[in-house]
Design a protein around this motif. Structure first.
Motif, PDB file in Angstrom:
ATOM      1  N   MET A 183       1.625   9.069  -6.063  1.00  0.00           N
ATOM      2  CA  MET A 183       2.156  10.400  -6.037  1.00  0.00           C
ATOM      3  C   MET A 183       2.823  10.937  -7.045  1.00  0.00           C
ATOM      4  O   MET A 183       2.786  12.107  -7.695  1.00  0.00           O
ATOM      5  N   ASN A 234       0.950   3.890  -2.890  1.00  0.00           N
ATOM      6  CA  ASN A 234       0.888   5.391  -2.752  1.00  0.00           C
ATOM      7  C   ASN A 234       1.861   6.114  -3.215  1.00  0.00           C
ATOM      8  O   ASN A 234       1.650   7.152  -3.864  1.00  0.00           O
ATOM      9  N   THR A 281       0.952  -1.152  -0.061  1.00  0.00           N
ATOM     10  CA  THR A 281       0.050  -0.021  -0.024  1.00  0.00           C
ATOM     11  C   THR A 281       0.678   1.193  -0.105  1.00  0.00           C
ATOM     12  O   THR A 281       0.673   2.371  -0.650  1.00  0.00           O
ATOM     13  N   ASN A 282       1.819   1.292   0.869  1.00  0.00           N
ATOM     14  CA  ASN A 282       2.690   2.412   0.948  1.00  0.00           C
ATOM     15  C   ASN A 282       3.575   2.633  -0.353  1.00  0.00           C
ATOM     16  O   ASN A 282       3.700   3.672  -0.942  1.00  0.00           O
TER      17      ASN A 282
END
Length: 418
Positions: free
Chosen positions: A176, A172, A168-169
């Motif tokens: 971004m 993300n 997930t990180n």
């Protein structure tokens, strides 16, 4: 939004999307590896802390084995599922295994007795898709920092929640980066459009000044030759129309336009007594008149954009059969622009009114051009001109100087990209 702005927007959008598509996976990989490395070094630091706490760093003396077993038990079930501690000779002193560790122990690759001097880690997937990290840590006592006193090896089966968090990180971070790429494209677009508009305005101003200079030169030539500037506008427009039929584009078309308009620029150097003589020139006078070609070459040579006129200025009196002047070029030796201009010039000279003659009709004009095709004119150029000859004859017959000026200006702006 004009066509340029649309093309710019599409190109920036495509580049931004490609950049996002290329960079986002890299960002995902870097973030994922960073999370993995962070997990490893956290495990290494924590293992060293616990080893120090249980006195399992200096693995000598009668208590070495007991201390190693205590440390291994503390490490297994916390950060690690398998904890193994070796003395400085690589002899295993203690091992602790959780249920998770027992389930994967048989699937782990074996390794030789530890002799490494720097810590490292391994990461691999098992057959059942579980993700395993294995760390290798050389132990050093506080008194002798360079002296290895033992080895710790730990295996961690990364739990599903931690894998999901890392993914997930990483996702993300990738999103971004992708969003930033698209945002940069959005921010750049108005800047590019504005700069382009400024460049277009400056290019238009430069072109306008060039065209004004070209027109002034053309008018000066025409006035010396007892003519108006209409002839220059007409022959340049005719040459453009023929050139378009022949597929002439870009710089070649621009050269054809400038050369056609300034074809007789060298006549500025011819004395009035010869230039304005009403009767036929004698041999010596004809020789002097012929020098206007060389003088024209000298005028346009080395003057930036006027250099483009050279092909027509230098060869507009050459003939297909080699009987022209000044170089007696023949066939394809004559630049295409000059061959195009020759047809346009003679057509206009025959079909338009001059101070010394009335205009000829269309049929008479074309019959003369047809008779000279293959001797004076390139047959290929005549083949391109023939289908539009009637149209241009009728159109020019209805135009005054200002009308034909506007006709030429429209084609000039099209072919000069303004």
């Amino acid at each position: 939004m004009n066509s340029f702005n649309k093309r710019t927007a599409v190109r920036i959008a495509v580049v931004s999307a490609l950049l996002a598509a290329l960079v986002s996976p890299v960002a995902w990989f870097v973030a994922y590896k960073g999370a993995e490395d962070g997990t490893v070094w956290l495990a290494i630091d924590e293992s060293r802390r616990l080893l120090h706490h249980f006195g399992a760093i200096t693995l000598t003396g009668p208590e070495a084995g007991d201390n190693a077993r205590k440390a291994a038990s503390a490490l297994a079930g916390g950060l690690f599922d398998i904890a193994e501690i070796y003395d400085r000779q690589g002899v295993k002193l203690a091992q602790a295994v959780t249920e998770e560790g027992e389930a994967v122990e048989e699937q782990l690759p074996s390794h030789v007795r530890p002799t490494y001097r720097a810590g490292f880690h391994e990461s691999f997937r098992l057959e059942d898709r579980r993700w395993v990290l294995r760390v290798f840590v050389p132990l050093r006592g506080a008194a002798e920092a360079d002296q290895i006193t033992g080895y710790f090896e730990g295996v961690r089966v990364v739990p599903a929640w931690q894998r999901d968090q890392m993914r997930t990180n990483a996702l993300n971070a990738a999103l971004m980066v992708g969003f930033a790429s698209l945002l940069c494209g959005t921010a750049i677009y108005p800047v590019v459009v504005r700069l382009s508009a400024d460049n277009e305005r400056k290019a238009r101003e430069i072109l306008d000044s060039h065209l004004s200079m070209m027109e002034a030169l053309g008018r000066a030539i025409a006035m010396r030759d007892s003519d108006t500037g209409a002839h220059n506008f007409r022959v340049a427009w005719l040459a453009v129309r023929i050139g378009e039929r022949l597929g002439v584009r870009g710089r070649a078309m621009q050269s054809l336009i400038v050369g056609s308009f300034l074809h007789d620029v060298g006549k500025i150097s011819i004395p009035d007594a010869i230039l304005l003589k009403p009767g036929k020139l004698d041999a010596e006078e004809s020789k002097i008149m012929h020098t206007h070609v060389a003088h024209g070459e000298e005028i346009v040579s080395g003057i930036g954009w006027l250099e483009d006129a050279k092909a027509v200025v230098a060869a507009h009196h050459e003939k297909w059969d080699g009987s022209g002047y000044p170089r007696k070029l023949a066939g394809d030796e004559i630049p295409l622009a000059a061959r195009i201009f020759a047809v346009a010039d003679v057509f206009d000279a025959l079909s338009s009114r001059r101070p010394y003659k009335e205009p000829m009709g269309f049929e008479t004009t074309m019959s003369i051009l047809e008779a000279d095709t293959g001797s004076h004119f390139d047959a290929h150029v005549m083949a391109a001109f023939r289908p539009i000859a009637r149209e241009v004859f009728n159109r020019l017959g209805q135009c005054n100087e200002e009308d034909v000026r506007r006709l030429l200006e429209e084609r000039v702006r099209f072919h000069f990209g303004v």
